[in-house]
Design an enzyme around this catalytic site. Structure first.
Site, mmCIF file in Angstrom:
data_model
loop_
_atom_site.group_PDB
_atom_site.id
_atom_site.type_symbol
_atom_site.label_atom_id
_atom_site.label_comp_id
_atom_site.label_asym_id
_atom_site.label_seq_id
_atom_site.Cartn_x
_atom_site.Cartn_y
_atom_site.Cartn_z
ATOM 1 C CB CYS A 13 -5.975 -4.699 -2.471
ATOM 2 S SG CYS A 13 -4.307 -4.775 -2.203
ATOM 3 C CG HIS A 39 2.059 3.882 2.999
ATOM 4 N ND1 HIS A 39 3.265 4.324 3.433
ATOM 5 C CD2 HIS A 39 2.272 3.267 1.693
ATOM 6 C CE1 HIS A 39 4.239 4.479 2.538
ATOM 7 N NE2 HIS A 39 3.684 3.547 1.540
ATOM 8 C CG HIS A 72 5.559 -2.506 -1.500
ATOM 9 N ND1 HIS A 72 4.282 -1.965 -2.032
ATOM 10 C CD2 HIS A 72 5.639 -1.894 -0.284
ATOM 11 C CE1 HIS A 72 3.725 -1.051 -1.117
ATOM 12 N NE2 HIS A 72 4.454 -0.794 -0.211
ATOM 13 C CD GLU A 124 4.338 -2.670 -7.799
ATOM 14 O OE1 GLU A 124 3.281 -2.512 -7.068
ATOM 15 O OE2 GLU A 124 4.119 -2.961 -9.069
ATOM 16 C CB CYS A 193 -3.150 -4.399 -9.285
ATOM 17 S SG CYS A 193 -4.232 -5.322 -8.293
ATOM 18 C CB SER A 221 -0.978 5.003 0.675
ATOM 19 O OG SER A 221 -1.722 4.274 -0.304
#
Ligand code: F3S
Length: 714
Positions: A13, A39, A72, A124, A193, A221
């Site tokens: 991303c 990860h 994060h 996060e 997101c 992840s």
């Protein structure tokens, strides 16, 4: 297996890609990330090879390290702890995550209750909790209900509800519905997101169209697991080696997607293995998204009070070409992150900040500064906006340069190029051509010496349609010289010292720039020693100390001296010698009337022809030659006219040729005239001896004791 379909959104991303690029570009060492950056073992090995290690927590960070904060994000306490450790922080917190931090911080400061939907063990969520004083995390609607059951007063409390960026949308939706019933004053912000949402939506669609979906990514992840969860039938593989193609033989259509922390190379290897082993073509999912608000999914558009809607309500839409103002939130070696107050994360690459490569971003801006920039590109899918300050400066600069041509104002720029006819100066992004004749450089000086130098110039030609701008550096230099010259003439006085620069030389002297005005140093004023030509002692461009001997303000003439008064050899001579001393001298020049001899460097005396020997000679060369070392007595010192009379004959007549003789001023053994062994003969005033001197065509002139270059003339 007939067909393999690859998801369009598979892989990194925006936030992860940005963090990885940032970490790979770090040059300051030692450097570490606070926890694994992503990860993915492959990327972590790559970073390790570049000297970027992993520290598990702030306590493990050695003092003074460069620390990369991963996408994060972290809580406020971590920043404070790093500051105490004098760590240099490179903040790769994803701008989406940073936005959530700001929301919860503001709400917490207003006394609101902060509720977070997500995994309490996820870094996060930890980071987000670190920005509020009273925050609670719920994993599902059941935990949410239980919390409200325990706190009956929360039903009417002002509260804000946000989610982990990688949370499952369907689960979030269930919590959202429950919260609306439990709390009348809850502000519900969907902070999932866009990238996560799109990936999950596409994974679900892919799952509908295929028999199985291979999710490439690390099992640790969260977003990889969320992708698998979004599919009807999915299997997670961490690498191509792990993929068992044989197990897929029973499926007709196989989908492939990947977590946001999976590098492109790993996805390509998996797909390659499938297509090679199964001899199956690869397809990409077509982009079937219909017209939506940029960055907002259809679900978001339907949501009651979503994060995106709040942003849309309060914030402007970004378009390429917009002029925007934002606050600098972070400065990294490669970019400046800017908070525009929009849903897009904005950044200015360093080369779009300035064209001056000699400075660092920190030299120009600092975190917290307001900055105006131009929007170069908006990517609503990834949620980023690329900005340029340089471009905006350039637009403004064209206006300024145009105005400067009219007013003849002086502009500043940096020489960026040399070409055949001159140099190119960048004036805040506008390329200004300066012809060689207008550079202000001496004729033969190389133009390349100006590259990367800051210069001042005036615009002499401006043609916007043809983008042609011509300037003159010389014009500014001339003006500043005129001003400096005026100052010189108002303050000049005899004896005043200047730090000058040798501009040019002739056989009789050098012209020296004393700051806007040139003065002349005669060759005889360059040194106390014999100097044939100025280039023997100075060179063009050299800085030399000069003092004013005389000047004529009307004729604009200045006569300068360079040799130091304290080095005057006449004074040194007088310190060492006196009349009657015997000294060994070197014959330096024969004349018809006698011979000049060097008593000490810079001081010559005359041995009159009648004093060269004790018998009559036709010419000095009959008895001595240039270069001979001769023992002589100092028979006279004319202080007023600085003349020294020497006599070898005086010594001969005394019959004292074996008298001790000095070799020079340093080792001089001065023989006093009062000594018993030396009887001084006063021949200086041309007694009977001098009357016998041979007639010469040139009238005899007594020489100066201090040498003068006889070839030079003013
Ligand atoms: Fe950022 Fe979204 Fe990725 S929050 S790190 S862009 S999943």
């Amino acid at each position: 297996m007939k067909k393999v379909i690859l998801a369009r959104t598979a892989g990194f991303c925006f936030g992860v890609e940005r963090a990885v690029n940032l970490a790979l570009s770090i040059t300051e060492k030692p450097c570490c990330t606070l926890g694994p950056l992503i990860h993915n073992a492959r990327v972590l090995n790559q970073l390790d090879a570049r000297g970027v290690s992993v520290c598990d927590g702030v306590d493990a960070v050695p003092d003074g390290h460069t620390v990369i904060i991963r996408s994060h994000g972290v809580g406020r306490d971590v920043y404070e702890a790093l500051e105490r450790k004098h760590a240099r922080v490179v903040d790769a917190t994803c701008p989406y995550v940073r936005r959530i931090h700001e929301i919860v911080r503001e709400c917490a400061e207003n006394g609101e209750l902060v509720l977070i939907f997500g995994d309490p063990g996820h870094p996060e969520v930890h980071g987000t909790l670190g920005w509020c004083t009273e925050g609670f995390v719920v994993r599902d609607e059941h935990e949410l209900k239980a919390l409200f059951a325990q706190n009956s007063d929360w039903a009417t409390r002002q509260a804000v509800f946000v989610s982990q960026t990688t949370a499952r949308r369907d689960q979030w939706g269930r919590c959202e519905n429950i919260l609306k019933k439990l709390c009348t004053n809850a502000k519900i912000l969907d902070t999932i997101c866009v990238a996560t949402n799109d990936r999950q939506r596409e994974a679900a669609e892919l799952s509908d169209r295929t028999d199985i979906v291979i999710v490439v990514g690390d099992r640790g992840s969260a977003n990889t697991r969320a992708l698998a969860d979004a599919c009807r039938n999915a299997v997670i593989v961490q690498s191509a080696e792990e993929l068992d193609c044989g197990s897929l033989s029973g499926y007709q259509h196989v989908g492939v997607t990947a977590g946001a922390s999976t590098p492109k190379e790993t996805i390509e290897e998996v797909v390659k293995k499938m297509t090679e082993e199964m001899k199956t073509p690869i397809n990409e999912v077509p982009d079937e998204r219909n017209e939506q608000q940029p960055g907002v999914s259809s679900e978001e558009q339907n949501a009651g009070e979503s994060f995106a809607e709040l942003l849309e309500q309060s914030l402007k839409t970004l378009n390429t070409g917009d002029k925007v103002v934002g606050i600098i939130t972070a400065i990294t070696p490669t970019e400046i992150q800017v908070d525009l107050g929009t849903k897009q994360a904005a950044y200015i690459p360093f080369d779009e900040l300035t064209d001056d490569r000699s400075v660092k971003a920190e030299d120009l801006v600092k975190v917290g500064d307001e900055i105006e920039a131009y929007v170069l590109r908006v990517n609503d899918v990834e949620g980023i906006a690329k900005l340029s300050k340089l471009r905006l400066d350039t637009v403004k600069s064209w206006e300024d340069v145009d105005a400067a041509r009219d007013t003849q104002a002086v502009l500043e720029g940096i020489v960026i190029e040399e070409n055949k006819g001159g140099v190119v100066v960048s004036v805040r992004g506008v390329r200004v051509f300066v012809p060689s004749s207008q550079t202000g450089l001496p004729k033969d000086a190389p133009l390349s010496s100006m590259i990367r130098k800051k210069v001042k110039l005036r615009i002499t030609e401006f043609n916007r349609p043809r983008r042609r701008v011509v300037g003159s550096i010389r014009s500014v230099l001339q003006e500043s010289r005129r001003q400096e010259a005026e100052q010189i003439w108002t303050s000049i006085e005899v004896g005043k010292h200047y730090d000058g620069v040798v501009k040019s030389m002739t056989s009789y002297g050098a012209f020296v720039d004393i700051g806007g005005v040139d003065g002349m140093v005669h060759v005889s004023e360059l040194s106390w020693n014999r100097v044939k030509q100025p280039s023997d002692v100075i060179k063009i461009g050299q800085n030399i100390d000069v003092y004013v001997l005389s000047f004529d303000a009307e004729k604009k003439k200045i006569s300068l001296g360079h040799r130091k008064l304290e080095d005057n050899p006449w004074n040194k001579f007088l310190d060492v010698f006196k009349k009657g001393d015997v000294v060994k001298v070197k014959v330096v020049k024969l004349m018809p009337f006698g011979a000049f001899a060097e008593v000490m460097p810079g001081v010559d005396g005359l041995i009159h022809i009648s004093q060269i020997t004790d018998h009559r000679i036709g010419k000095p060369g009959d008895a001595i030659n240039e270069g001979d070392l001769v023992d002589v007595m100092i028979t006279d010192i004319d202080l007023e006219r600085k003349k020294i009379s020497l006599s070898a004959r005086a010594l001969m007549e005394q019959g004292r040729d074996d008298a001790p003789v000095a070799d020079g001023p340093d080792e001089i053994v001065a023989i006093s005239s009062e000594s018993e062994t030396v009887i001084a003969a006063d021949l200086a005033e041309g007694g009977s001896e001098e009357a016998e001197a041979p007639a010469t065509e040139t009238p005899i002139e007594e020489p100066s004791a201090v040498k003068v270059d006889e070839e030079s003339a003013e």
